[in-house]
Scaffold this motif. Structure first.
Motif, PDB file in Angstrom:
ATOM      1  N   UNK A  58       0.404  -1.274   0.276  1.00 49.46           N
ATOM      2  CA  UNK A  58      -0.004  -0.304   0.437  1.00 49.46           C
ATOM      3  C   UNK A  58       0.705   1.265  -0.060  1.00 49.46           C
ATOM      4  N   UNK A  59       2.285   1.220   0.006  1.00 47.66           N
ATOM      5  CA  UNK A  59       2.591   2.648   0.530  1.00 47.66           C
ATOM      6  C   UNK A  59       3.209   2.710  -1.459  1.00 47.66           C
ATOM      7  N   UNK A  60       2.638   3.794  -1.575  1.00 45.47           N
ATOM      8  CA  UNK A  60       3.778   3.870  -2.809  1.00 45.47           C
ATOM      9  C   UNK A  60       5.348   4.096  -3.150  1.00 45.47           C
ATOM     10  N   UNK A  61       5.943   4.070  -4.173  1.00 47.70           N
ATOM     11  CA  UNK A  61       7.479   3.991  -4.176  1.00 47.70           C
ATOM     12  C   UNK A  61       7.798   5.064  -4.970  1.00 47.70           C
ATOM     13  N   UNK A  62       8.614   5.997  -4.860  1.00 47.67           N
ATOM     14  CA  UNK A  62       9.139   7.091  -6.080  1.00 47.67           C
ATOM     15  C   UNK A  62      10.249   6.932  -7.096  1.00 47.67           C
ATOM     16  N   UNK A  63      10.204   6.666  -7.900  1.00 45.13           N
ATOM     17  CA  UNK A  63      10.741   6.742  -8.961  1.00 45.13           C
ATOM     18  C   UNK A  63      10.965   6.726 -10.522  1.00 45.13           C
ATOM     19  N   UNK A  64       9.748   7.811 -10.429  1.00 41.89           N
ATOM     20  CA  UNK A  64       9.524   8.386 -11.829  1.00 41.89           C
ATOM     21  C   UNK A  64      10.943   9.715 -11.551  1.00 41.89           C
ATOM     22  N   UNK A  65      11.457  10.294 -11.150  1.00 40.84           N
ATOM     23  CA  UNK A  65      12.512  11.092 -11.335  1.00 40.84           C
ATOM     24  C   UNK A  65      13.810  10.255 -11.385  1.00 40.84           C
ATOM     25  N   UNK A  66      14.715  10.546 -12.461  1.00 44.86           N
ATOM     26  CA  UNK A  66      16.344  10.219 -12.016  1.00 44.86           C
ATOM     27  C   UNK A  66      16.203   8.870 -13.153  1.00 44.86           C
ATOM     28  N   UNK A  67      14.639   8.566 -13.268  1.00 41.58           N
ATOM     29  CA  UNK A  67      14.368   7.061 -14.348  1.00 41.58           C
ATOM     30  C   UNK A  67      15.255   6.906 -15.843  1.00 41.58           C
ATOM     31  N   UNK A  68      14.868   8.049 -15.965  1.00 40.65           N
ATOM     32  CA  UNK A  68      16.352   7.926 -17.448  1.00 40.65           C
ATOM     33  C   UNK A  68      17.162   8.588 -17.548  1.00 40.65           C
ATOM     34  N   UNK A  69      17.608   8.543 -16.140  1.00 36.86           N
ATOM     35  CA  UNK A  69      19.326   9.466 -16.346  1.00 36.86           C
ATOM     36  C   UNK A  69      20.782   8.587 -16.101  1.00 36.86           C
ATOM     37  N   UNK A  70      19.746   7.566 -16.253  1.00 34.82           N
ATOM     38  CA  UNK A  70      20.581   6.184 -15.179  1.00 34.82           C
ATOM     39  C   UNK A  70      21.515   5.308 -15.940  1.00 34.82           C
ATOM     40  N   UNK A  71      21.673   5.376 -17.508  1.00 28.78           N
ATOM     41  CA  UNK A  71      22.473   4.993 -19.240  1.00 28.78           C
ATOM     42  C   UNK A  71      23.906   4.755 -17.999  1.00 28.78           C
ATOM     43  N   UNK A  72      23.695   6.125 -17.862  1.00 26.82           N
ATOM     44  CA  UNK A  72      25.735   7.042 -17.890  1.00 26.82           C
ATOM     45  C   UNK A  72      26.336   5.639 -16.818  1.00 26.82           C
ATOM     46  N   UNK A  73      25.829   5.881 -16.201  1.00 23.33           N
ATOM     47  CA  UNK A  73      25.934   5.536 -14.717  1.00 23.33           C
ATOM     48  C   UNK A  73      25.980   3.557 -14.787  1.00 23.33           C
ATOM     49  N   UNK A  74      24.784   2.881 -16.289  1.00 26.83           N
ATOM     50  CA  UNK A  74      25.224   1.879 -16.370  1.00 26.83           C
ATOM     51  C   UNK A  74      27.059   1.463 -16.964  1.00 26.83           C
ATOM     52  N   UNK A  75      27.385   2.700 -18.316  1.00 27.23           N
ATOM     53  CA  UNK A  75      28.201   2.383 -18.940  1.00 27.23           C
ATOM     54  C   UNK A  75      29.160   2.954 -17.720  1.00 27.23           C
ATOM     55  N   UNK A  76      29.188   3.123 -17.221  1.00 21.18           N
ATOM     56  CA  UNK A  76      30.193   3.381 -16.001  1.00 21.18           C
ATOM     57  C   UNK A  76      30.774   1.228 -15.431  1.00 21.18           C
ATOM     58  N   UNK A  77      29.701   1.910 -14.914  1.00 17.30           N
ATOM     59  CA  UNK A  77      29.379  -0.401 -14.088  1.00 17.30           C
ATOM     60  C   UNK A  77      29.822  -1.022 -15.541  1.00 17.30           C
ATOM     61  N   UNK A  78      30.099  -0.583 -16.691  1.00 17.25           N
ATOM     62  CA  UNK A  78      30.649  -1.657 -17.720  1.00 17.25           C
ATOM     63  C   UNK A  78      31.692  -1.428 -18.197  1.00 17.25           C
ATOM     64  N   UNK A  79      31.764  -0.523 -18.296  1.00 18.93           N
ATOM     65  CA  UNK A  79      33.418  -0.190 -18.344  1.00 18.93           C
ATOM     66  C   UNK A  79      34.494  -0.239 -17.730  1.00 18.93           C
ATOM     67  N   UNK A  80      34.152  -0.631 -16.024  1.00 21.15           N
ATOM     68  CA  UNK A  80      34.763  -1.681 -14.880  1.00 21.15           C
ATOM     69  C   UNK A  80      34.490  -3.094 -14.834  1.00 21.15           C
ATOM     70  N   UNK A  81      34.186  -3.172 -15.820  1.00 25.10           N
ATOM     71  CA  UNK A  81      33.830  -4.752 -15.509  1.00 25.10           C
ATOM     72  C   UNK A  81      32.504  -5.776 -14.949  1.00 25.10           C
ATOM     73  N   UNK A  82      31.714  -4.308 -14.549  1.00 26.06           N
ATOM     74  CA  UNK A  82      30.586  -5.292 -13.506  1.00 26.06           C
ATOM     75  C   UNK A  82      29.335  -4.932 -14.402  1.00 26.06           C
ATOM     76  N   UNK A  83      29.607  -4.767 -15.527  1.00 24.25           N
ATOM     77  CA  UNK A  83      27.690  -5.112 -15.797  1.00 24.25           C
ATOM     78  C   UNK A  83      26.774  -5.834 -15.368  1.00 24.25           C
ATOM     79  N   UNK A  84      25.739  -6.082 -16.589  1.00 29.84           N
ATOM     80  CA  UNK A  84      24.847  -7.107 -15.708  1.00 29.84           C
ATOM     81  C   UNK A  84      25.022  -7.521 -17.491  1.00 29.84           C
ATOM     82  N   UNK A  85      25.173  -9.042 -16.869  1.00 29.64           N
ATOM     83  CA  UNK A  85      25.109  -9.546 -17.898  1.00 29.64           C
ATOM     84  C   UNK A  85      23.979 -10.741 -18.588  1.00 29.64           C
ATOM     85  N   UNK A  86      24.291 -11.858 -19.044  1.00 22.32           N
ATOM     86  CA  UNK A  86      23.052 -13.034 -19.873  1.00 22.32           C
ATOM     87  C   UNK A  86      22.093 -13.019 -18.155  1.00 22.32           C
ATOM     88  N   UNK A  87      22.885 -14.045 -17.716  1.00 24.10           N
ATOM     89  CA  UNK A  87      22.063 -14.636 -16.580  1.00 24.10           C
ATOM     90  C   UNK A  87      21.015 -13.260 -16.141  1.00 24.10           C
TER      91      UNK A  87
END
Length: 311
Positions: free
Chosen positions: A254-283
């Motif tokens: 019954x409690x709302x989880x607010x995640x609308x803000x910042x939803x579209x700005x996380x690709x750069x952070x995803x790339x940083x993790x990938x470049x460090x070898x910590x990206x999400x893969x097939x599994x």
């Protein structure tokens, strides 16, 4: 500085990848799209070689490797969903790692085949699962992780994002190419749910139409009623009155989880993790792909826990 190529540079999601490549101080050496409305590249990489034919793009990548010793490090895949599998394979065979938008592929057995190619080539397949990086989602995961094993949460997921008639004319309206509504607009939500709440125990579908779908998912730690739609008429009245075209809501007990803000700005952070070898893969991606595959194929059931929007 790593060398990137980008497939599908004229698409909706491509600017986020262009920004991520630039923000991580890397170089885009080549881009491909059958459509040539790609002026957006001027804001990021105006000197990138651009191609509208795959054959010429592929030849160029081979040529600069042999003649200039320029090696491709990453291929970012932003093409229509049904082409992801083929374009990921191309990237790995060119000696590059892949960074692919979700859904990584349309079917679970495609994941198994790609695992074999990863092993053969020694290159890595990464996917963008940006909700796993969102602060509100991280807080929820931590809360669930420390709860007792017997705790089971009641979750309602609602996502309505209005789309015009163009949607059904485009590849997105063709289930064989997009995977349908649940796959095309819901895959990252299903990934988030299984990442937080564990293995799927039950997958029931109550509604499956060209522009909306709804059902019930039970995980180890949650009972989830979900509803997805691209039909503007599905919007709650209070949202329509504000002139808004999109409605996202996740409630947990019954409690709302607010995640609308910042939803579209996380690709750069995803790339940083990938470049460090910590990206999400097939599994990491596989269980959400299994969920949407089943949503496309199971028989509809009229009873059970239904989302309020279909009552």
């Amino acid at each position: 500085m790593k060398n990137f190529a980008l497939l599908g540079v004229a698409g909706y999601i491509a600017p986020r990848h262009l920004k991520a490549i630039k923000d991580t101080n890397n170089n885009l050496i080549a881009a491909l799209d059958k459509f040539d409305s790609v002026g957006v590249m001027d804001s990021y990489f105006p000197n990138t070689d651009f191609f509208v034919e795959f054959e010429r793009f592929d030849r160029h990548i081979e040529k600069i490797k042999r003649q200039q010793n320029i090696q491709l490090d990453y291929v970012s895949v932003c093409t229509p969903n049904y082409l992801h599998d083929s374009h990921i394979r191309m990237a790995l065979r060119r000696g590059a790692d892949a960074i692919c938008e979700k859904p990584l592929v349309l079917n679970p057995w495609n994941v198994d085949a790609l695992q074999g190619i990863e092993k053969e080539t020694g290159n890595k397949i990464n996917t963008i699962l940006q909700l796993r990086l969102h602060p509100s989602i991280l807080d929820l995961k931590e809360k669930v992780a420390i709860a007792s094993k017997e705790t089971k949460y009641d979750v309602d997921l609602t996502y309505i994002t209005s789309r015009g008639g163009w949607y059904h004319v485009s590849w997105k309206g063709d289930e064989s190419k997009s995977g349908g509504i649940a796959t095309n607009i819901g895959i990252h939500f299903y990934d988030m749910l299984t990442w937080i709440f564990g293995e799927v125990q039950e997958n029931i579908v109550h509604l499956r139409e060209i522009d909306k779908a709804a059902g019930y998912l039970e995980f180890e730690k949650a009972r989830v009623r979900w509803y997805l739609s691209i039909d503007e008429n599905s919007l709650p009245n209070e949202v329509k009155e504000k002139g808004q075209k999109t409605y996202r809501s996740i409630t947990v007990n019954g409690q709302e989880i607010e995640f609308s803000k910042g939803f579209t700005e996380l690709h750069t952070e995803s790339y940083r993790k990938i470049l460090k070898g910590k990206g999400y893969g097939l599994i990491d991606a596989k269980q959400s792909i299994e969920i949407v595959h089943d949503i496309r194929n199971v028989d509809l059931i009229n009873n059970g826990e239904k989302h309020p929007f279909i009552k």
